[in-house]
Design a protein around this motif. Sequence first.
Motif, PDB file in Angstrom:
ATOM      1  N   LEU A   1       0.817  -1.214   0.000  1.00 42.48           N
ATOM      2  CA  LEU A   1       0.000   0.000   0.000  1.00 42.48           C
ATOM      3  C   LEU A   1       0.846   1.258   0.000  1.00 42.48           C
ATOM      4  N   GLN A   2       2.000   1.189   0.650  1.00 39.40           N
ATOM      5  CA  GLN A   2       2.895   2.347   0.645  1.00 39.40           C
ATOM      6  C   GLN A   2       4.337   1.864   0.797  1.00 39.40           C
ATOM      7  N   GLY A   3       5.149   2.254  -0.151  1.00 38.76           N
ATOM      8  CA  GLY A   3       6.538   1.807  -0.175  1.00 38.76           C
ATOM      9  C   GLY A   3       7.452   2.585   0.749  1.00 38.76           C
ATOM     10  N   ARG A   4       6.988   3.730   1.200  1.00 39.26           N
ATOM     11  CA  ARG A   4       7.786   4.543   2.130  1.00 39.26           C
ATOM     12  C   ARG A   4       6.922   4.858   3.341  1.00 39.26           C
ATOM     13  N   PRO A   5       6.932   3.966   4.328  1.00 35.45           N
ATOM     14  CA  PRO A   5       6.039   4.128   5.467  1.00 35.45           C
ATOM     15  C   PRO A   5       6.496   5.246   6.394  1.00 35.45           C
ATOM     16  N   PRO A   6       5.564   5.803   7.172  1.00 33.72           N
ATOM     17  CA  PRO A   6       5.954   6.798   8.172  1.00 33.72           C
ATOM     18  C   PRO A   6       6.848   6.157   9.226  1.00 33.72           C
ATOM     19  N   ALA A   7       7.654   6.987   9.866  1.00 33.89           N
ATOM     20  CA  ALA A   7       8.667   6.491  10.800  1.00 33.89           C
ATOM     21  C   ALA A   7       8.067   5.649  11.918  1.00 33.89           C
ATOM     22  N   ASP A   8       6.870   5.966  12.345  1.00 33.61           N
ATOM     23  CA  ASP A   8       6.296   5.234  13.474  1.00 33.61           C
ATOM     24  C   ASP A   8       5.882   3.815  13.111  1.00 33.61           C
ATOM     25  N   LEU A   9       5.887   3.475  11.835  1.00 38.36           N
ATOM     26  CA  LEU A   9       5.563   2.106  11.422  1.00 38.36           C
ATOM     27  C   LEU A   9       6.791   1.285  11.061  1.00 38.36           C
ATOM     28  N   GLU A  10       7.961   1.910  11.067  1.00 43.20           N
ATOM     29  CA  GLU A  10       9.147   1.217  10.564  1.00 43.20           C
ATOM     30  C   GLU A  10       9.502  -0.030  11.385  1.00 43.20           C
ATOM     31  N   ASP A  11       9.394   0.054  12.702  1.00 44.61           N
ATOM     32  CA  ASP A  11       9.717  -1.121  13.520  1.00 44.61           C
ATOM     33  C   ASP A  11       8.783  -2.283  13.200  1.00 44.61           C
ATOM     34  N   ASP A  12       7.501  -1.976  13.021  1.00 43.58           N
ATOM     35  CA  ASP A  12       6.536  -3.029  12.695  1.00 43.58           C
ATOM     36  C   ASP A  12       6.830  -3.629  11.317  1.00 43.58           C
ATOM     37  N   VAL A  13       7.269  -2.795  10.390  1.00 38.73           N
ATOM     38  CA  VAL A  13       7.592  -3.297   9.051  1.00 38.73           C
ATOM     39  C   VAL A  13       8.816  -4.220   9.116  1.00 38.73           C
ATOM     40  N   VAL A  14       9.805  -3.841   9.902  1.00 38.34           N
ATOM     41  CA  VAL A  14      10.986  -4.694  10.051  1.00 38.34           C
ATOM     42  C   VAL A  14      10.579  -6.043  10.641  1.00 38.34           C
ATOM     43  N   GLU A  15       9.722  -6.008  11.632  1.00 40.35           N
ATOM     44  CA  GLU A  15       9.263  -7.259  12.240  1.00 40.35           C
ATOM     45  C   GLU A  15       8.477  -8.102  11.234  1.00 40.35           C
ATOM     46  N   ALA A  16       7.640  -7.463  10.441  1.00 37.74           N
ATOM     47  CA  ALA A  16       6.882  -8.195   9.418  1.00 37.74           C
ATOM     48  C   ALA A  16       7.814  -8.807   8.381  1.00 37.74           C
ATOM     49  N   THR A  17       8.875  -8.103   8.070  1.00 33.24           N
ATOM     50  CA  THR A  17       9.850  -8.627   7.110  1.00 33.24           C
ATOM     51  C   THR A  17      10.507  -9.889   7.655  1.00 33.24           C
ATOM     52  N   ARG A  18      10.847  -9.864   8.944  1.00 33.58           N
ATOM     53  CA  ARG A  18      11.465 -11.039   9.566  1.00 33.58           C
ATOM     54  C   ARG A  18      10.473 -12.210   9.634  1.00 33.58           C
ATOM     55  N   ALA A  19       9.201 -11.888   9.847  1.00 30.76           N
ATOM     56  CA  ALA A  19       8.194 -12.935  10.061  1.00 30.76           C
ATOM     57  C   ALA A  19       7.686 -13.544   8.764  1.00 30.76           C
ATOM     58  N   CYS A  20       7.930 -12.897   7.654  1.00 29.72           N
ATOM     59  CA  CYS A  20       7.399 -13.411   6.385  1.00 29.72           C
ATOM     60  C   CYS A  20       8.013 -14.772   6.073  1.00 29.72           C
ATOM     61  N   PRO A  21       7.203 -15.806   5.914  1.00 32.39           N
ATOM     62  CA  PRO A  21       7.749 -17.143   5.691  1.00 32.39           C
ATOM     63  C   PRO A  21       8.367 -17.329   4.304  1.00 32.39           C
ATOM     64  N   ALA A  22       8.105 -16.396   3.420  1.00 33.14           N
ATOM     65  CA  ALA A  22       8.605 -16.528   2.047  1.00 33.14           C
ATOM     66  C   ALA A  22       9.732 -15.560   1.729  1.00 33.14           C
ATOM     67  N   GLN A  23      10.183 -14.789   2.729  1.00 37.24           N
ATOM     68  CA  GLN A  23      11.190 -13.743   2.488  1.00 37.24           C
ATOM     69  C   GLN A  23      10.799 -12.889   1.289  1.00 37.24           C
ATOM     70  N   ALA A  24       9.531 -12.536   1.236  1.00 37.32           N
ATOM     71  CA  ALA A  24       9.019 -11.794   0.085  1.00 37.32           C
ATOM     72  C   ALA A  24       9.056 -10.285   0.275  1.00 37.32           C
ATOM     73  N   ILE A  25       9.461  -9.846   1.477  1.00 41.81           N
ATOM     74  CA  ILE A  25       9.491  -8.412   1.766  1.00 41.81           C
ATOM     75  C   ILE A  25      10.948  -7.995   1.943  1.00 41.81           C
ATOM     76  N   THR A  26      11.318  -6.912   1.302  1.00 41.62           N
ATOM     77  CA  THR A  26      12.671  -6.378   1.441  1.00 41.62           C
ATOM     78  C   THR A  26      12.582  -4.925   1.873  1.00 41.62           C
TER      79      THR A  26
END
Length: 65
Positions: free
Chosen positions: A36-61
Amino acid sequence: MHITVDEQSCVGAGQCVLSVPDVFDQDEMTGRVVLLQGRPPADLEDDVVEATRACPAQAITVTDD
Ligand code: SF4
């Protein structure tokens, strides 16, 4: 932060959507991730990093701007 997703690798598990629904969605037909947005606001960055780690397909960079 800049996010990219590989829709072809995504297995539609949906963890990223549950973790950060303001950034990730799923295609209703295929179940694959929709960015939905490739450049998230700073307050979501930690959650995005966690989602990247949790993705079972390593589909998020994430990269630094
Ligand atoms: S967590 Fe990974 S595999 Fe699951 S929907 Fe998100 S990008 Fe796709």
